[in-house]
Design a protein around this motif. Structure first.
Motif, PDB file in Angstrom:
ATOM      1  N   UNK A  40       0.831  -1.204   0.000  1.00  0.00           N
ATOM      2  CA  UNK A  40       0.000   0.000   0.000  1.00  0.00           C
ATOM      3  C   UNK A  40       0.868   1.257   0.000  1.00  0.00           C
ATOM      4  N   UNK A  41       0.756   2.034  -1.062  1.00  0.00           N
ATOM      5  CA  UNK A  41       1.401   3.348  -1.167  1.00  0.00           C
ATOM      6  C   UNK A  41       2.903   3.300  -0.864  1.00  0.00           C
ATOM      7  N   UNK A  42       3.564   2.253  -1.341  1.00  0.00           N
ATOM      8  CA  UNK A  42       4.993   2.205  -1.072  1.00  0.00           C
ATOM      9  C   UNK A  42       5.693   1.048  -1.743  1.00  0.00           C
ATOM     10  N   UNK A  43       7.032   1.156  -1.722  1.00  0.00           N
ATOM     11  CA  UNK A  43       7.906   0.087  -2.207  1.00  0.00           C
ATOM     12  C   UNK A  43       8.805  -0.377  -1.064  1.00  0.00           C
ATOM     13  N   UNK A  66      -2.138   2.109  -4.969  1.00  0.00           N
ATOM     14  CA  UNK A  66      -2.088   3.560  -4.796  1.00  0.00           C
ATOM     15  C   UNK A  66      -3.431   4.069  -4.267  1.00  0.00           C
ATOM     16  N   UNK A  67      -3.364   4.910  -3.238  1.00  0.00           N
ATOM     17  CA  UNK A  67      -4.566   5.521  -2.671  1.00  0.00           C
ATOM     18  C   UNK A  67      -4.820   6.876  -3.345  1.00  0.00           C
ATOM     19  N   UNK A  68      -6.067   7.066  -3.822  1.00  0.00           N
ATOM     20  CA  UNK A  68      -6.456   8.308  -4.506  1.00  0.00           C
ATOM     21  C   UNK A  68      -7.133   9.226  -3.485  1.00  0.00           C
ATOM     22  N   UNK A  69      -7.159  10.514  -3.785  1.00  0.00           N
ATOM     23  CA  UNK A  69      -7.696  11.475  -2.821  1.00  0.00           C
ATOM     24  C   UNK A  69      -9.204  11.361  -2.612  1.00  0.00           C
ATOM     25  N   UNK A  70      -9.902  10.548  -3.439  1.00  0.00           N
ATOM     26  CA  UNK A  70     -11.330  10.317  -3.193  1.00  0.00           C
ATOM     27  C   UNK A  70     -11.565   9.081  -2.331  1.00  0.00           C
ATOM     28  N   UNK A  93       5.100  11.883  -4.484  1.00  0.00           N
ATOM     29  CA  UNK A  93       4.157  13.012  -4.487  1.00  0.00           C
ATOM     30  C   UNK A  93       3.078  12.808  -3.441  1.00  0.00           C
ATOM     31  N   UNK A  94       2.499  11.599  -3.421  1.00  0.00           N
ATOM     32  CA  UNK A  94       1.422  11.315  -2.465  1.00  0.00           C
ATOM     33  C   UNK A  94       1.876  11.359  -1.027  1.00  0.00           C
ATOM     34  N   UNK A 105      -3.002  10.704  -3.925  1.00  0.00           N
ATOM     35  CA  UNK A 105      -2.692  11.383  -5.183  1.00  0.00           C
ATOM     36  C   UNK A 105      -4.000  11.644  -5.922  1.00  0.00           C
ATOM     37  N   UNK A 106      -3.929  12.448  -6.959  1.00  0.00           N
ATOM     38  CA  UNK A 106      -5.121  12.734  -7.771  1.00  0.00           C
ATOM     39  C   UNK A 106      -5.131  11.830  -9.003  1.00  0.00           C
ATOM     40  N   UNK A 107      -6.305  11.709  -9.618  1.00  0.00           N
ATOM     41  CA  UNK A 107      -6.392  10.941 -10.853  1.00  0.00           C
ATOM     42  C   UNK A 107      -5.547  11.580 -11.951  1.00  0.00           C
ATOM     43  N   UNK A 108      -5.467  12.908 -11.942  1.00  0.00           N
ATOM     44  CA  UNK A 108      -4.624  13.596 -12.930  1.00  0.00           C
ATOM     45  C   UNK A 108      -3.170  13.205 -12.769  1.00  0.00           C
TER      46      UNK A 108
END
Length: 778
Positions: A40-43, A66-70, A93-94, A105-108
């Motif tokens: 989750x959100x890492x290496x 990856x966890x998204x901001x929604x 970035x996240x 992070x955002x979808x963009x």
């Protein structure tokens, strides 16, 4: 056959219930050819999985959930090094914008980092299974990922899963997305399901009895056998086959990482190697005078050859730049560790120990066979270390410098407290039991009985099992005391970077063992209170006594200082102030610098339990003859009276007596530290003993030497460390002897450090005739 593409280890902190190595080993046992690690959100766990996978010839796919901001998630897998860099940058970035322990992070941003990444979209936290179809997101992902976007269907036999799967299939058909079958793997065997429940409870901060809505409802999140996987997805054969298709598209290996050390500021007309030679030879003239002695020149040539062959020159130049910064800003520092074995480090001013005078072994520091980056520890006056750390950030830039992580793991006491609380045991009972535990993992019945607990009740048996399973699991990420990784390219091209809890610090997602496994250069900037004390003392002497002293200008082998040391009057003296050291000093009676090197090394748990202390003392006092197993070993052991005390001596024993190359001897040193856990030293037994016998050493002596080497797993101390520490020990002892008021004042100003409280230090000063006046607030 299939490839697991959605696998989370215990480096998805407090979620996965298996070590990365266990997942890889189980995949190999099941005959699978590839496994994706998607923490989750890492290496965080990818290096450990990579090392295990290489040893088993299994392909490891690098990825992450990856966890998204929604609040939704998506799984991304790297197909190439460019894809890996995109994934690492996205995670950075996240993490950098979020509080410690979280990421979004955002979808963009996901679309911007899509090149060379495969996206698996689905599962219980996915927008693809949400009530309202996210058309805008689907179109954006399709444009960004093209044929690398897959709709993920999962089957864990839960109540709402069929409805979610139907939704995914309908939307996949509508948007032309290929489907892929996945199990969200959280443990390598079904027996770890109870532990996964406990981890979830700990992460959510609720007792297990109240955690039912948060837990996975069954034990189907295991690494499935090929037959089990085929049964689960027998109605989706195409989706099952695409697991192998995706695995074949992911060509990236962690071996593909390309690491370049920072180039630094090299004057025109020079490269790294020529500039290092220039600075070193200039420093050799400063250290030894002109002309430079022939033995020094020979040693420098030998070291230059290895340094240039392995392309390590930039690392030495970085360390010199940091030392020069400390010198220019009046920050006391001293290199220690295996770097003290290097004449280049000595000539550059990085270390203060002459390795030729001490007869130290360069291969303890660098060897061709090992071909791993050298490790230089720089001790810095602890109250000013942050200045040096911020200087490194400023010199290399935030993007190209980050500190190494320290993974906080469950030990017996912390495991017992967290698991016991989750299971609902009374705090008082858990506290009683925890107080009785040692650092080891055993839970003998006597401990339970002493805590007034019955070890045989079902709940207590369950507690014991869970605690034993959770030991060594990652609990959370912390920061290494001073380890930096520096890169010519952004660090996030190699490993994700996140915020540390301390302000103005960033930390990578790997610890020092991962950094070592990936052969990255690490710079260690460590705080040492004794250097703060010495710095303060030298300033006080200049200001109040007009005496200009420093480490280099202290009188050598001062008799009065050694008289005080032999009397064990060493309260506050670095390294020789403990009760154990004080009890040894009148018996060993140090009279010179090298005696202090031995004094520091001999009072360690190992030499005491290994029965090395008393033989050495008897020989030193003339009560026992000095004997050597073989005449050829006399030069190796003569300075410690025939008793091997240091790791470097063991390496020389192997070289002289068993024809080891210097690199093989260094591997022996490394294996010594692991023999109790892994039995690695045993693979040297036959080679050592047979070669020693071939060289004329009697079998019983050969066996005895091997057993001594074996014992070094417990107590082998590096001579290079002791040599650096002995300089500081002598300096603090000299100040205590000749400038006691300054010594006491500097020791108090450098607190907290050492063994003794300020009250004890003040009382000792009064006992020695120093006037200590009451504090005056005006």
């Amino acid at each position: 056959m299939y490839s697991p593409l959605f696998t989370k280890s215990n480096y998805s902190f407090l979620e996965g219930a298996s070590h990365p190595e266990e997942l890889v080993a189980r995949a190999d046992e099941l005959g699978l050819s590839a496994l994706a690690l998607t923490d989750r959100d890492g290496l965080y766990g990818v290096v450990r999985a990579h090392v295990e996978a290489k040893s088993r010839d299994l392909r490891l796919l690098a990825g992450s959930q990856i966890t998204v901001d929604d609040g939704s998630t998506i799984v991304l897998l790297a197909t190439s090094y460019e894809g890996y860099k995109n994934l690492s940058r996205l995670i950075t970035i996240g993490r950098r914008r979020s509080e410690k322990g979280s990421s979004q992070v955002t979808w963009t941003e996901i679309c911007d980092h899509a090149p060379d990444l495969i996206a698996l979209w689905g599962g219980r936290q996915s927008l693809l299974t949400a009530g309202e179809c996210p058309d805008e997101v689907v179109h954006a992902l399709c444009d960004a990922f093209d044929d690398r976007l897959y709709a993920m269907i999962t089957r864990h036999f839960t109540a709402r899963e069929d409805a979610r799967r139907a939704l995914v299939l309908a939307r996949a058909e509508r948007f032309g997305l290929p489907t892929v079958a996945c199990v969200e793997v959280l443990y390598h065997r079904r027996q770890r399901r109870p532990l996964q429940d406990v981890l979830t409870s700990i992460r959510q901060g609720v007792p297990l009895d109240e955690a039912a809505p948060l837990l996975r409802p069954n034990a189907e999140h295991l690494l499935a056998t090929p037959d089990d996987f085929a049964r689960r997805f027998k109605d989706h054969p195409d989706a099952m086959g695409r697991t192998l298709e995706i695995a074949s598209r992911c060509r990236f290996s962690m071996d593909d990482l390309r690491y370049t050390y920072p180039r630094g500021n090299i004057p025109e007309g020079h490269d790294h190697n020529s500039w290092l030679r220039h600075l070193t030879l200039h420093g050799a003239t400063w250290r030894y005078g002109s002309p430079i002695p022939s033995d020094v020149q020979d040693q420098l040539v030998r070291e230059f050859t290895v340094i240039e062959e392995l392309d390590y020159a930039g690392y030495f130049l970085t360390m010199k730049e940091i030392v020069d910064y400390c010198t220019d800003h009046g920050i006391l520092c001293q290199g220690r560790g295996s770097a003290a074995n290097s004449a280049v480090c000595y000539c550059l001013g990085i270390t203060s120990v002459d390795p030729l005078k001490m007869d130290l072994l360069f291969e303890r520091f660098i060897s061709r066979e090992r071909a791993e980056p050298p490790d230089i520890d720089l001790d810095i006056a602890h109250q000013r270390r942050e200045e040096v750390i911020q200087h490194v950030y400023e010199s290399y830039g935030r993007g190209r410098a980050a500190m190494v992580a320290n993974v906080i793991r469950y030990r017996p006491k912390s495991a017992l407290r967290d698991v016991g609380k989750t299971l609902g045991l009374a705090d008082s009972a858990v506290d009683r039991l925890a107080r009785l535990l040692s650092r080891r993992s055993e839970f003998p019945d006597q401990i339970w009985e002493r805590a007034d607990l019955d070890p045989h009740t079902p709940r207590h048996r369950h507690l014991r099992t869970l605690v034993e399973q959770i030991l060594d699991f990652p609990r959370h990420l912390s920061i290494h005391p001073g380890g930096f990784i520096l890169c010519d390219d952004p660090v996030s091209h190699i490993v994700p970077v996140e915020n540390a809890s301390m302000e103005d610090r960033t930390v990578i997602q790997w610890d020092k063992y991962d950094v070592e496994a990936m052969e990255l250069f690490k710079v260690d900037l460590l705080g040492l209170g004794a250097l703060t004390q010495l710095d303060e003392a030298f300033r006080l002497l200049r200001t109040h006594r007009s005496i200009d002293l420093d480490m280099a200008r202290l009188p050598v082998d001062d008799p009065a200082t050694y008289d005080m040391i032999c009397d064990a009057d060493t309260l506050g003296v670095f390294q020789i102030e403990s009760r154990a050291q004080m009890s040894m000093l009148p018996r060993l009676r140090p009279r010179c610098y090298y005696d202090l090197v031995i004094q520091i090394s001999i009072i360690r748990p190992g030499p005491i339990t290994g029965d090395m202390v008393h033989p050495y003392l008897r020989r030193r006092q003339g009560k026992e003859p000095i004997e050597y197993p073989h005449p050829d070993l006399a030069p190796v052991l003569e300075k410690t009276l025939g008793i091997p005390l240091f790791q470097e001596q063991v390496m020389r024993l192997a070289i002289v007596a068993a024809d080891y190359t210097p690199g093989e001897a260094d591997q022996l040193r490394r294996d010594m530290g692991a023999w109790r856990a892994h039995g690695k030293i045993e693979r040297h037994r036959h080679r050592l003993i047979s070669r020693m016998q071939k060289n004329g050493i009697e079998p019983e002596f050969a066996e005895r030497i091997f057993h001594q080497i074996q014992g070094f797993a417990d107590y082998g101390f590096p001579e290079s460390h002791a040599a650096s520490f002995a300089l500081i020990a002598y300096a603090t002892a000299y100040l205590r002897c000749h400038h006691p008021a300054v010594f006491t004042c500097s020791l108090l100003n450098a607190q907290p450090m050492g063994f003794y409280s300020p009250a004890t230090i003040v009382e000792d000063a009064r006992r020695r005739g120093i006037e200590v006046r009451p504090i005056d607030v005006t």
